[in-house]
Design a protein around this motif. Structure first.
Motif, PDB file in Angstrom:
ATOM      1  N   ARG A  18      15.757 -66.599 108.955  1.00 21.59           N
ATOM      2  CA  ARG A  18      15.473 -64.764 109.235  1.00 21.59           C
ATOM      3  C   ARG A  18      16.952 -64.482 109.057  1.00 21.59           C
ATOM      4  O   ARG A  18      17.388 -63.487 108.537  1.00 21.59           O
ATOM      5  CB  ARG A  18      14.929 -64.727 110.424  1.00 21.59           C
ATOM      6  N   ALA A  19      18.160 -65.077 109.854  1.00 19.58           N
ATOM      7  CA  ALA A  19      19.319 -64.664 109.793  1.00 19.58           C
ATOM      8  C   ALA A  19      19.991 -64.669 108.168  1.00 19.58           C
ATOM      9  O   ALA A  19      20.509 -63.932 107.678  1.00 19.58           O
ATOM     10  CB  ALA A  19      20.325 -65.483 110.495  1.00 19.58           C
ATOM     11  N   ILE A  20      19.726 -65.942 107.441  1.00 21.22           N
ATOM     12  CA  ILE A  20      20.138 -66.079 106.108  1.00 21.22           C
ATOM     13  C   ILE A  20      19.408 -64.681 105.071  1.00 21.22           C
ATOM     14  O   ILE A  20      20.124 -64.221 104.438  1.00 21.22           O
ATOM     15  CB  ILE A  20      19.951 -67.290 105.418  1.00 21.22           C
ATOM     16  N   GLY A  21      18.109 -64.857 105.491  1.00 24.23           N
ATOM     17  CA  GLY A  21      17.372 -63.694 104.703  1.00 24.23           C
ATOM     18  C   GLY A  21      17.997 -62.293 104.863  1.00 24.23           C
ATOM     19  O   GLY A  21      17.932 -61.491 103.903  1.00 24.23           O
ATOM     20  N   ALA A  22      18.195 -61.912 106.170  1.00 21.34           N
ATOM     21  CA  ALA A  22      18.908 -60.625 106.406  1.00 21.34           C
ATOM     22  C   ALA A  22      19.985 -60.598 105.747  1.00 21.34           C
ATOM     23  O   ALA A  22      20.509 -59.280 105.236  1.00 21.34           O
ATOM     24  CB  ALA A  22      18.938 -60.565 108.013  1.00 21.34           C
ATOM     25  N   ILE A  23      21.092 -61.509 105.899  1.00 25.75           N
ATOM     26  CA  ILE A  23      22.202 -61.554 105.130  1.00 25.75           C
ATOM     27  C   ILE A  23      22.159 -61.099 103.455  1.00 25.75           C
ATOM     28  O   ILE A  23      22.924 -60.335 102.975  1.00 25.75           O
ATOM     29  CB  ILE A  23      23.035 -62.901 105.430  1.00 25.75           C
ATOM     30  N   VAL A  24      21.300 -61.749 102.984  1.00 24.65           N
ATOM     31  CA  VAL A  24      20.900 -61.857 101.626  1.00 24.65           C
ATOM     32  C   VAL A  24      20.431 -60.420 101.120  1.00 24.65           C
ATOM     33  O   VAL A  24      20.938 -59.773 100.238  1.00 24.65           O
ATOM     34  CB  VAL A  24      19.870 -62.915 101.018  1.00 24.65           C
ATOM     35  N   VAL A  25      19.664 -59.991 102.192  1.00 23.14           N
ATOM     36  CA  VAL A  25      19.043 -58.701 101.922  1.00 23.14           C
ATOM     37  C   VAL A  25      19.956 -57.524 102.008  1.00 23.14           C
ATOM     38  O   VAL A  25      20.369 -56.654 101.342  1.00 23.14           O
ATOM     39  CB  VAL A  25      17.914 -58.300 102.812  1.00 23.14           C
ATOM     40  N   PHE A  30      23.717 -53.680  99.686  1.00 24.08           N
ATOM     41  CA  PHE A  30      25.160 -53.472  99.344  1.00 24.08           C
ATOM     42  C   PHE A  30      25.715 -53.377  98.018  1.00 24.08           C
ATOM     43  O   PHE A  30      26.311 -52.211  97.419  1.00 24.08           O
ATOM     44  CB  PHE A  30      26.494 -54.069 100.246  1.00 24.08           C
ATOM     45  N   ALA A  31      25.323 -54.338  97.220  1.00 27.71           N
ATOM     46  CA  ALA A  31      25.588 -54.517  95.787  1.00 27.71           C
ATOM     47  C   ALA A  31      24.959 -53.228  95.026  1.00 27.71           C
ATOM     48  O   ALA A  31      25.216 -52.744  94.107  1.00 27.71           O
ATOM     49  CB  ALA A  31      25.127 -55.895  95.132  1.00 27.71           C
ATOM     50  N   THR A  32      23.622 -52.986  95.514  1.00 32.34           N
ATOM     51  CA  THR A  32      22.829 -52.122  94.815  1.00 32.34           C
ATOM     52  C   THR A  32      23.490 -50.481  95.112  1.00 32.34           C
ATOM     53  O   THR A  32      23.521 -50.056  93.933  1.00 32.34           O
ATOM     54  CB  THR A  32      21.531 -51.962  95.260  1.00 32.34           C
ATOM     55  N   PHE A  33      23.985 -50.453  96.312  1.00 29.53           N
ATOM     56  CA  PHE A  33      24.310 -49.101  96.473  1.00 29.53           C
ATOM     57  C   PHE A  33      25.674 -49.072  95.686  1.00 29.53           C
ATOM     58  O   PHE A  33      26.251 -47.944  95.186  1.00 29.53           O
ATOM     59  CB  PHE A  33      24.964 -49.088  97.964  1.00 29.53           C
ATOM     60  N   ALA A  34      26.767 -50.109  95.633  1.00 30.66           N
ATOM     61  CA  ALA A  34      27.884 -49.744  95.027  1.00 30.66           C
ATOM     62  C   ALA A  34      27.585 -49.587  93.249  1.00 30.66           C
ATOM     63  O   ALA A  34      28.504 -49.053  92.851  1.00 30.66           O
ATOM     64  CB  ALA A  34      28.600 -51.294  95.066  1.00 30.66           C
ATOM     65  N   THR A  35      26.549 -50.554  92.895  1.00 31.71           N
ATOM     66  CA  THR A  35      26.318 -50.091  91.513  1.00 31.71           C
ATOM     67  C   THR A  35      25.693 -48.839  91.187  1.00 31.71           C
ATOM     68  O   THR A  35      26.061 -48.312  90.113  1.00 31.71           O
ATOM     69  CB  THR A  35      25.124 -51.108  91.030  1.00 31.71           C
ATOM     70  N   LEU A  36      24.807 -48.212  92.119  1.00 30.12           N
ATOM     71  CA  LEU A  36      24.565 -47.038  91.773  1.00 30.12           C
ATOM     72  C   LEU A  36      25.086 -45.820  92.234  1.00 30.12           C
ATOM     73  O   LEU A  36      24.925 -44.749  91.980  1.00 30.12           O
ATOM     74  CB  LEU A  36      22.941 -46.906  92.173  1.00 30.12           C
TER      75      LEU A  36
END
Length: 371
Positions: A18-25, A30-36
């Motif tokens: 769950r921790a790894i999944g939360a980090i990935v999400v 963040f990457a989506t926000f930076a792209t858009l």
């Protein structure tokens, strides 16, 4: 004991997963926000356009229900005609006339204004008074200009910086129109998603707020922005037939003055004065008469006709919205700022209005329907 150790290992693995999944999400968000992020103004502008043009798109779709994509294309072409084409003309006008305006300002500042132009004396009733006191008026004007020279230079530098961004403004306008067409083509799916999302988040109250947001957006764009566009068009037509140079830029300034509620006379009165200085008394009188009768008439008729509710918005709110949007979003913020503040103003009013609160009977009925 073995079962307990197995359960602990599985619980620990589940926690790590769950921790790894939360980090990935989180990284993906963040990457989506930076792209858009560079496209946020255009995306927000597209949403505003889609909401505003939805009734028109609905009428077109009623006439051709078998071709929903073609209906979206026709609506997009209409938006491009009324938005992209004028934006192209304004951009070309800014690029073409800015050097000439700067040269004209420098030449006017170097001229000796101690003597009144001959046309000033021809003004009915006040011409003799202005001519006899012209030296005093010119001296006072130069003293004010000298006193505020630093501020004027900073304003001019800021204005030139905005002129440099006209290409970005053109791109955002065009991209917003294209995205609005895409949103309208997917109107049914996006509407269903919005109804489901806000219904689950806030129930009937959230849905009523969404409806109020849609109405406010349409009334603001049609009434405030549409009214300013109408005033700018009729004023620019007068500048054009009077032979005033940079009439496109003056039309844009008229739009800006009408949009922020400070009044279009701040544009057409200096134009009339310039015509007087050029010994064009007839055209100066024409500009004043046109501004007082036609432009002012369009202001009083267009806004209530386009959207009566928009006229109820406080003028200070629109003024702050235009200037704040310009600073926050660039030139596209001239359109976005008033809409954002108008929607916020309406939602705050709805939030404190007891008549818009949740109705227990309606809520129970909705729950029964969902089951």
């Amino acid at each position: 004991m073995a079962d307990n150790r197995t359960e602990k290992r599985e619980a620990g693995r589940f926690t790590v997963d769950r921790a790894i999944g939360a980090i990935v999400v989180g990284v993906l968000v963040f990457a989506t926000f930076a792209t858009l992020r560079p496209f946020f103004p255009a995306i927000l502008w597209a949403v505003v356009l889609a909401v505003t043009a939805a009734p028109l798109h609905g009428r077109i779709l009623d006439r051709m229900p078998a071709w929903p994509r073609l209906a979206a294309v026709l609506t997009t072409l209409f938006l491009a005609l009324i938005l992209v084409v004028p934006a192209i003309g304004l951009t070309r006008g800014v690029i073409a006339y800015t050097p000439e305006i700067i040269a004209w300002v420098e030449s006017m500042s170097a001229q000796d204004a101690a003597r009144a132009p001959e046309s000033i004396g021809n003004i009915p009733w006040i011409g003799d008074f202005l001519s006899s006191n012209w030296e005093m008026i010119a001296t006072e004007g130069r003293s004010y200009i000298a006193h505020f020279s630093a501020d004027i230079e900073s304003w001019l530098a800021w204005a030139l910086q905005q002129v440099e961004n006209v290409g970005l403004f053109m791109f955002e306008i065009a991209l917003g129109v294209i995205l609005a067409g895409v949103f309208l083509a997917k109107r049914a799916r996006l509407s269903a998603f919005a109804q489901t999302f806000f219904g689950r988040v806030g129930g009937d109250f959230a849905l009523r707020l969404v409806d109020r947001t849609v109405v406010t957006t349409r009334s603001t764009v049609r009434g405030v922005v549409g009214g300013a566009v109408a005033e700018a068009i009729v004023a620019a037509f007068a500048y054009f037939i009077a032979g005033v140079p940079a009439w496109l830029l003056l039309g844009a300034l008229t739009f800006f003055a009408a949009l922020i509620q400070i009044g279009t006379p701040l544009v057409w009165i200096p134009v009339a004065i310039w015509l007087l200085i050029q010994n064009e008394l007839g055209w100066a009188i024409f500009i004043v008469a046109w501004g007082m009768i036609v432009v002012y008439g369009v202001e009083n008729v267009s806004r209530p006709f386009l959207a009566g509710r928009a006229a109820e918005l406080p003028g200070l709110l629109i003024f702050i919205g235009v200037l704040g949007g310009l600073v926050a979003w660039g030139l596209i913020g001239v359109f976005l700022g008033p809409v954002i503040l108008a929607v916020a103003y309406e939602l705050v009013q709805a939030w404190f209005d007891p008549s818009t609160g949740d109705d227990p009977d309606r809520r129970d009925g909705a729950a029964d329907t969902s089951t």
